[in-house]
Design an enzyme around this catalytic site. Structure first.
Site, short mmCIF file in Angstrom:
data_model
loop_
_atom_site.label_atom_id
_atom_site.label_comp_id
_atom_site.label_asym_id
_atom_site.label_seq_id
_atom_site.Cartn_x
_atom_site.Cartn_y
_atom_site.Cartn_z
N HIS A 320 -7.93 0.86 1.49
CA HIS A 320 -7.09 1.29 0.59
C HIS A 320 -6.33 2.67 1.21
CE1 HIS A 320 -4.97 0.72 -3.34
NE2 HIS A 320 -4.71 2.02 -3.01
N ALA A 321 -5.02 2.85 1.00
CA ALA A 321 -4.42 3.75 1.84
C ALA A 321 -4.83 5.23 1.07
CB ALA A 321 -2.90 3.54 1.56
N HIS A 350 4.86 6.99 1.29
CA HIS A 350 3.93 7.35 0.10
C HIS A 350 2.95 8.28 0.49
CE1 HIS A 350 2.09 6.90 -3.91
NE2 HIS A 350 1.07 6.85 -3.08
N GLU A 351 2.16 7.97 1.53
CA GLU A 351 0.88 8.64 2.00
C GLU A 351 1.52 10.07 2.58
OE1 GLU A 351 -1.15 6.03 0.07
OE2 GLU A 351 -1.88 8.21 0.65
N HIS A 354 2.13 12.50 0.16
CA HIS A 354 0.76 13.35 -0.21
C HIS A 354 0.58 14.60 0.72
CE1 HIS A 354 -0.51 10.96 -3.56
NE2 HIS A 354 -0.35 9.89 -2.82
N GLU A 378 2.06 11.65 -6.62
CA GLU A 378 2.51 10.12 -6.18
C GLU A 378 3.80 9.80 -6.19
OE1 GLU A 378 -1.56 9.53 -6.30
OE2 GLU A 378 0.01 8.33 -5.29
N HIS A 480 -8.41 0.64 -8.11
CA HIS A 480 -8.61 1.82 -8.60
C HIS A 480 -9.34 1.85 -10.10
CE1 HIS A 480 -4.66 1.92 -6.57
NE2 HIS A 480 -4.57 3.37 -6.77
N TYR A 490 0.62 6.64 -11.66
CA TYR A 490 1.63 5.65 -11.15
C TYR A 490 2.78 5.60 -12.14
CZ TYR A 490 -1.99 5.42 -7.63
OH TYR A 490 -2.90 5.94 -6.56
C1 LIG Z 1 -0.70 4.04 -1.98
C2 LIG Z 1 -1.67 4.22 -2.97
C3 LIG Z 1 -2.57 5.36 -2.76
SE1 LIG Z 1 -2.59 6.92 -3.83
C4 LIG Z 1 -1.64 3.39 -4.15
O1 LIG Z 1 -2.73 3.26 -4.71
N1 LIG Z 1 -0.68 2.95 -5.01
C5 LIG Z 1 0.71 3.28 -4.50
C6 LIG Z 1 1.79 2.54 -5.52
C7 LIG Z 1 0.75 1.94 -6.63
C8 LIG Z 1 -0.68 2.38 -6.15
C9 LIG Z 1 -1.38 1.13 -5.79
O2 LIG Z 1 -1.43 0.55 -4.57
O3 LIG Z 1 -1.57 0.48 -6.78
ZN LIG Z 2 -0.63 8.25 -3.68
#
Ligand SMILES: C=C(C[SeH])C(=O)N1CCC[C@H]1C(=O)O
Ligand SMILES: [Zn+2]
Length: 597
Positions: A320-321, A350-351, A354, A378, A480, A490
């Site tokens: 997971h990024a 997105h990353e 950060h 975010e 998450h 988010y």
């Molecule tokens: C890219 C990430 C790492 Se902070 C992320 O979890 N995001 C980015 C957008 C929503 C959320 C998800 O993937 O659920």
């Molecule tokens: Zn993020």
């Protein structure tokens, strides 16, 4: 006298801040080693480092309490003390601290290493979420394959986490009590420093819901056209496995066969990226170039040397990024299992957002090296990605050819953005409304799955593809929940990023309200130093001031509002209302026929 005491307090807190920086550095290194190479040995090492550090933090916390910091004159000094008097999970006694760490790392490792069998080849049972299962959800249009894959993943990553999750809730709530919070819900919401955070979330949802219902009705019709009314009903929720994403959180993967004007040229960015031999590295270099074009900071040397931007084949990692600040002012990393496609192009921005935030606030005291609130962190990268995904920018970098916008192409573009941004909001809202209920004890373990799906049906208008029971625990099939990452950040981000984008576009001279040659939908702030400087000024603040001060620096607004998003999507909202009227589509959804309570 007070003057001398305040001076003493300043000396104390500055040395505490340096010591804290060291502790953060050691903790993050150990966490990186574990998540970049998931082994029992690395898990034990990480937990041991965290236990040692928590003992040091406890001692420092005892000292901090001796200062009458509430009486100090200096706002920044008071704010530093206020943050340092909050010990966090380190307030737990060592044995419970360890148990909490183990329950979370157990869930996270399960999620990261879960494998399922291929629907098409039952003997092939090494499919991982990334890239295999993600690819199936992005490309398959076989409802049976999608259903089977959905059910297997939710068993492997969701149900298997139930025991750990229940233990985590109890221990995490104990830590909340030791920090003078009623429960973890109150603790999480305290990060936003407003007394009515949950009411604000509800108000923002009521602002956006009419637009969402129109989009939901339109998509349900297009899915019914494709899969038939035995699979997609005319007035019920949408089955969650048909929306191009395991969690139905963004629907961009069904754009190709649901977009409003299908005869308009297909804009398949992924296709172009592959044809042009894009690599993960090139995606990162293009993102870095965008930030530099705004007069923001280039990625430092260590970023390029230490990041993991592709999935290794010799070990298990958390794919997971994620973006990492090593709190030494020079070591910043991203870890992600990049695949060459539009979705990961967005994730890369997105990353990188950060990392840019880390770089901008790296001169702040360690305690202020954070987003103004979690949603700000975010929103940075996504805000840049709003420019990158504009037709103007995609033409600029050669990812699309073809003519400038006409009315129909613009609706297609807004639709593509809407099935990414609008549909995400009820999903994000659900995930933390669910967990607020769990932490408050309103949702007992025997009700976990029933309450989760009630919220998902009520707010998102989706239903599970098959019946569910309390043998399942579908919430944990989302990263998450298994990794203990708060999610309202988010929801906040997907709203404030449009407030940021609108302000930046005006600063860049790219958006002029009422000037139809300067539309918000086609704004690209690339190379605008004026926009970049304003963004940098906000990011440099970190969490040194309450977030309304930071937001005001960039947007002139002091509240998170839906007006940016609603302004951006106004033409789409009008089109959807007319289209749903034309087809006579039922707006909203009746209760699901699927059993899950
Ligand atoms: C890219 C990430 C790492 Se902070 C992320 O979890 N995001 C980015 C957008 C929503 C959320 C998800 O993937 O659920
Ligand atoms: Zn993020």
């Amino acid at each position: 006298d007070l003057e001398a005491l305040e001076h003493e307090g300043r000396e104390y807190i500055m040395q505490l801040d340096v010591a804290t920086g060291m502790r953060k550095h050691l903790a993050i290194l150990a966490e990186w080693e574990y998540t970049a190479n998931i082994t029992k040995e690395n898990e034990d090492k990480w937990i041991q480092v965290r236990v040692d550090l928590s003992q040091q933090e406890k001692r420092a916390w005892e000292e901090t309490k001796m200062y009458r910091w509430q009486d100090f004159q200096d706002f920044t000094l008071r704010r530093m003390f206020k943050k340092y008097t909050q010990l966090g999970v380190s307030a737990l006694p060592d044995d419970k601290y360890k148990m909490l760490m183990r329950s979370v790392s157990g869930m996270e490792a399960n999620y990261a290493t879960a494998k399922i069998c291929s629907y098409k080849n039952a003997s092939k049972c090494d499919l991982a979420l990334e890239p295999d299962i993600t690819e199936i959800f992005a490309t398959s249009q076989d409802p049976e394959e999608l259903k089977d894959t959905w059910v297997q993943w939710h068993k492997a990553a969701g149900a298997r986490a139930r025991a750990n999750f229940t233990e985590y809730v109890n221990l995490y709530n104990e830590a909340a009590h030791l920090n003078n919070f009623k429960d973890v819900a109150e603790w999480w919401q305290s990060e936003y420093e407003v007394p009515d955070f949950e009411e604000q979330l509800a108000k923002l949802w009521s602002d956006v819901k009419p637009l969402y219902e129109q989009l939901h009705a339109y998509v349900r019709k297009r899915l019914r056209d494709k899969y038939g009314d035995q699979i997609v009903s005319a007035r019920g929720p949408i089955p969650a496995h048909l929306l191009g994403n395991m969690w139905a959180q963004t629907w961009n993967n069904i754009e190709s066969f649901t977009r409003p004007y299908p005869d308009k040229k297909e804009v398949d960015i992924t296709q172009s990226m592959k044809e042009q031999n894009y690599t993960a590295l090139k995606m990162f270099q293009m993102s870095d170039e965008f930030f530099r074009s705004l007069n923001l900071t280039a990625m430092p040397e260590k970023f390029w040397n230490n990041s993991i931007i592709e999935k290794p084949n010799d070990r298990e990692i958390v794919c997971h990024a994620s973006a990492w600040d090593f709190f030494d002012g020079e070591d910043f990393r991203i870890k992600q299992c990049t695949t060459v496609d539009y979705e990961y192009f967005q994730t890369t921005h997105h990353e990188m957002g950060h990392i840019q935030y880390f770089l901008q606030y790296r001169h702040q005291p360690y305690i202020f090296r954070d987003g103004a609130n979690p949603g700000f962190h975010e929103a940075v990268g996504d805000t840049i990605a709003l420019s990158v995904s504009s037709p103007k920018h995609l033409r600029r970098v050669g990812l699309t050819q073809g003519e400038a916008e006409d009315e129909q192409t613009e609706i297609n573009q807004l639709y593509k953005m809407g099935i990414d941004k609008i549909v995400f909001l009820p999903f994000a809202y659900t995930l933390d409304l669910f967990r607020y209920g769990v932490f408050r004890g309103k949702t007992a373990p025997e009700d976990y799955n029933c309450h989760y799906w009630k919220l998902r049906e009520e707010l998102q208008g989706v239903e599970p593809p098959v019946n569910r029971t309390e043998e399942d625990f579908d919430a944990a099939a989302k990263y998450h929940v298994s990794a203990n990452v708060e999610y309202a950040r988010y929801y906040v981000s997907f709203l404030i990023q449009f407030q940021f984008h609108r302000a930046l576009c005006q600063l860049a001279g790219e958006y002029v309200p009422e000037d139809f040659t300067k539309k918000l939908v086609d704004c690209d702030i690339f190379e605008s130093v004026a926009a970049g400087n304003a963004l940098g000024n906000m990011l440099k603040m970190g969490s040194s001031k309450p977030w309304p001060d930071a937001m005001e620096v960039l947007t002139g607004q002091r509240a998170m509002k839906a007006d940016g998003l609603l302004e951006y999507f106004r033409p789409l909202h009008d089109w959807l209302k007319a289209e749903n009227q034309r087809t006579g589509e039922f707006i909203g959804w009746e209760s699901s026929k699927t059993q899950y309570c």
